[in-house]
Write an enzyme that holds these catalytic residues in place. Structure first.
Site, short mmCIF file in Angstrom:
data_model
loop_
_atom_site.label_atom_id
_atom_site.label_comp_id
_atom_site.label_asym_id
_atom_site.label_seq_id
_atom_site.Cartn_x
_atom_site.Cartn_y
_atom_site.Cartn_z
CE1 TYR A 236 15.34 73.41 152.31
CE2 TYR A 236 15.57 70.73 151.31
CZ TYR A 236 14.24 72.08 152.32
OH TYR A 236 13.35 71.46 152.68
CG ASP A 264 11.50 64.87 152.03
OD1 ASP A 264 10.80 64.60 153.45
OD2 ASP A 264 12.36 65.87 151.70
CG HIS A 353 9.68 68.38 153.99
ND1 HIS A 353 10.52 68.42 152.66
CD2 HIS A 353 10.17 69.50 154.38
CE1 HIS A 353 11.30 69.38 152.99
NE2 HIS A 353 10.68 70.21 153.85
C1 LIG Z 1 7.20 73.65 159.35
C2 LIG Z 1 8.66 72.10 158.79
C3 LIG Z 1 8.99 71.76 158.44
C4 LIG Z 1 9.71 72.00 157.84
C5 LIG Z 1 10.68 72.77 157.36
C6 LIG Z 1 9.22 74.36 157.67
C7 LIG Z 1 8.97 73.93 158.43
C8 LIG Z 1 8.27 75.40 158.49
N1 LIG Z 1 11.37 73.23 156.31
S1 LIG Z 1 10.73 73.77 154.56
O1 LIG Z 1 10.39 75.20 154.75
O2 LIG Z 1 11.95 73.88 154.10
O3 LIG Z 1 9.40 73.08 154.43
C9 LIG Z 1 12.03 72.14 156.29
C10 LIG Z 1 14.06 72.13 155.95
O4 LIG Z 1 13.88 73.77 155.27
N2 LIG Z 1 14.82 71.42 155.59
C11 LIG Z 1 14.13 69.93 156.19
O5 LIG Z 1 15.05 69.19 156.25
N3 LIG Z 1 12.09 70.20 156.45
C12 LIG Z 1 11.90 70.74 156.37
N4 LIG Z 1 10.87 71.08 157.05
C13 LIG Z 1 10.00 69.17 157.37
C14 LIG Z 1 10.88 69.62 158.95
O6 LIG Z 1 12.00 68.96 158.76
C15 LIG Z 1 10.34 67.94 159.51
O7 LIG Z 1 10.54 67.03 158.48
C16 LIG Z 1 8.12 68.18 159.99
O8 LIG Z 1 8.18 68.72 160.51
C17 LIG Z 1 7.75 67.15 160.83
O9 LIG Z 1 6.64 67.32 161.35
P1 LIG Z 1 6.40 67.63 162.21
O10 LIG Z 1 6.08 68.75 162.22
O11 LIG Z 1 4.28 67.94 162.36
O12 LIG Z 1 6.87 67.50 163.40
#
Ligand SMILES: Cc1cc2c(cc1C)[n+](S(=O)(=O)[O-])c1c(=O)[nH]c(=O)nc-1n2C[C@H](O)[C@H](O)[C@H](O)COP(=O)(O)O
Length: 491
Positions: A236, A264, A353
């Site tokens: 990030y 995104d 995401h």
């Molecule tokens: C489930 C989940 C996803 C997050 C995620 C945290 C969780 C609990 N976090 S978030 O706290 O900021 O939203 C990140 C993150 O740190 N950075 C990122 O690039 N994607 C983040 N993602 C998105 C992740 O990298 C994938 O794009 C997404 O999880 C794929 O979908 P599935 O969970 O269905 O496999």
């Protein structure tokens, strides 16, 4: 000098605020207004031991990194610290009972099983954060159901006696074409956090993408790497570019083999389950009109540093500060894939995401089906690596993505649910289940190795039609949890 609990307890308000973390006292008075999670959550633990609340959200080296040394007050004699008398929480007792009744790991036969068990046994805040997605969570469901609009066209009489799942991703030979994608706050689900994923990734020779917002520190995760295990860094971008530069160059120095810049999330999405749980956090007093930002949830609390001004103009700067391959994570239309190729980045992740950002964004698999033919037309399909993530729950999902031309597939929630319920063994079981499913299905579609997979093995005619009736996905629908609203709120 060793402090006592009563020494610390004297500093319990915004004028003088001391907290205890892992048996040491810290003066956080001046830090209060800078805390991304707001002042309230710190003041709730002012003068007390805040270790339990601190650990799931903050890497262990946070205070060493961000709190000046003069505020480190030294050790506390923990025998003199009044322990919070935990009120008997009937919900917690029921949750512990459900944990005691969990099925054995061997009874988990697919990735939905882990989600169903996680939903029943995880702490509400952890389940809420991991399972939540933006607004009505339409895109999160679409991510998975889009795969059900793609059908196979298997070829017969191919020698499939030996199946080889191995492939290379960004120059790394891996045993399977999927990776652990970046997901924040691993210690919400498991006390050890993301190092559990690191160990499982090593055992199965699968790449781990280290999240910027990991609960574990970057060093803990890199130190947990074994042998020639490969990790990538998810970034990030910080408003303070000097912090970003330091993180990127440290990651390269420590051997990360890919920089995945998340594009995104100029602002983290509105994940209502996550936000709602903030209001049931007993004692958070937000119902009493405190000035807590009502959009708070774990997500918003940890992401105020993210720079919304990030743009294509920044790409040359990233190319000037690192030699790592640069991949843009969260690209959602073919025009931006072409622009990424033109900008000279090595890859993209077609992703929304996990549905946690823009609701009604299309699924990664649909964007992939739109993208690859255009890249081939432009002769660019070998110039830029395309990955996809979101909603992948079956070996057939991975095979469909590879047939369409993806280099590899990112998986998020299934690994979190498995880690949170069965620890490292659970994560490894997920990896093995996916490998077993892929091996069987490659035999059935008539492909012996990854390079034998091609678009001709698929019928994608209905993929782009969102209204047609796809088969009712009863298995995943039974685990889908539309709402977490404590019963008392429904009265
Ligand atoms: C489930 C989940 C996803 C997050 C995620 C945290 C969780 C609990 N976090 S978030 O706290 O900021 O939203 C990140 C993150 O740190 N950075 C990122 O690039 N994607 C983040 N993602 C998105 C992740 O990298 C994938 O794009 C997404 O999880 C794929 O979908 P599935 O969970 O269905 O496999």
């Amino acid at each position: 000098m060793v402090l006592t609990g009563s020494d610390v307890a004297k500093h319990a308000d915004e004028k003088s605020c001391w907290v205890i973390i892992h048996g040491k006292a810290y003066d956080v008075t001046e830090f209060l207004p800078e805390h991304p999670g707001g002042e309230e959550i710190i003041l709730k633990y002012a003068g007390k031991d805040a270790t339990e609340e601190f650990d799931p959200i903050h890497p262990r080296d946070t205070l060493d990194k961000y709190l000046e040394k003069s505020k480190h007050l030294g050790p506390v004699d923990m025998s003199t610290v009044a322990q919070e008398v935990k009120k008997e929480d009937p919900e917690e007792a029921e949750r512990q009972q459900r944990i005691a009744e969990m099925p054995s790991l061997a009874q988990c036969f697919n990735l939905h099983d882990f989600e169903a068990i996680a939903r029943r046994t995880m702490k509400k805040a952890a389940w809420g954060y991991y399972s939540s997605a933006a607004d009505d969570e339409i895109t999160m469901r679409e991510n998975h159901s889009a795969y059900h609009r793609i059908w196979f066209r298997p070829q017969i009489l191919v020698d499939v006696s030996t199946i080889d799942l191995s492939t290379t991703m960004l120059g790394t030979k891996v045993d399977a074409p999927f990776y652990i994608t970046a997901t924040a706050l691993g210690k919400l689900g498991h006390p050890e956090g993301e190092v559990v994923l690191t160990r499982a990734a090593h055992k199965h020779n699968v790449v781990q993408m280290i999240p910027t917002l990991a609960s574990c520190s970057f060093d803990e995760l890199v130190d947990a790497r074994q042998g020639n295990q490969v990790q990538w860094l998810q970034l990030y971008v910080n408003k303070d570019r000097s912090i970003t530069k330091k993180i990127v160059q440290e990651a390269e120095r420590r051997g990360c083999k890919g920089l995945f810049i998340t594009v995104d999330a100029p602002q983290l999405g509105r994940r209502e389950k996550d936000m709602r749980l903030k209001f049931t956090d007993t004692g958070s007093n937000v119902q009493k009109g405190q000035k807590t930002d009502t959009s708070q949830g774990a997500a918003r609390a940890i992401s105020t540093f993210i720079d919304p001004s990030l743009s294509w103009a920044d790409i040359p700067w990233f190319q000037s500060i690192t030699k790592m391959p640069i991949i843009l994570k969260g690209v959602q239309r073919v025009e931006d894939v072409l622009r990424a190729a033109e900008a000279g980045v090595q890859g993209v992740v077609l992703s929304n995401h996990g549905g946690r950002q823009l609701d009604f964004a299309r699924s990664g698999i649909e964007i992939l089906a739109e993208t690859m033919p255009v890249l081939r037309q432009h002769g660019l399909d070998k110039k830029i690596d395309v990955f996809v993530d979101g909603g992948v729950r079956r070996g057939t999902d991975i095979l469909k993505a590879l047939c369409l031309g993806a280099k590899g597939v990112g998986i998020g929630r299934p690994f979190l649910y498995a880690m949170s319920t069965y620890g490292q063994a659970g994560v490894e079981r997920v990896m093995q289940l996916l490998k077993d499913e892929m091996e069987m299905n490659m035999r059935l579609i008539g492909a012996a190795k990854i390079e034998d997979l091609h678009p001709g093995l698929l019928d994608t005619r209905s993929l782009f039609v969102h209204s047609n009736s796809t088969p009712v996905d009863s298995l995943s629908l039974t685990t889908y949890d539309p709402l977490i609203v404590p019963a008392q709120r429904l009265k």
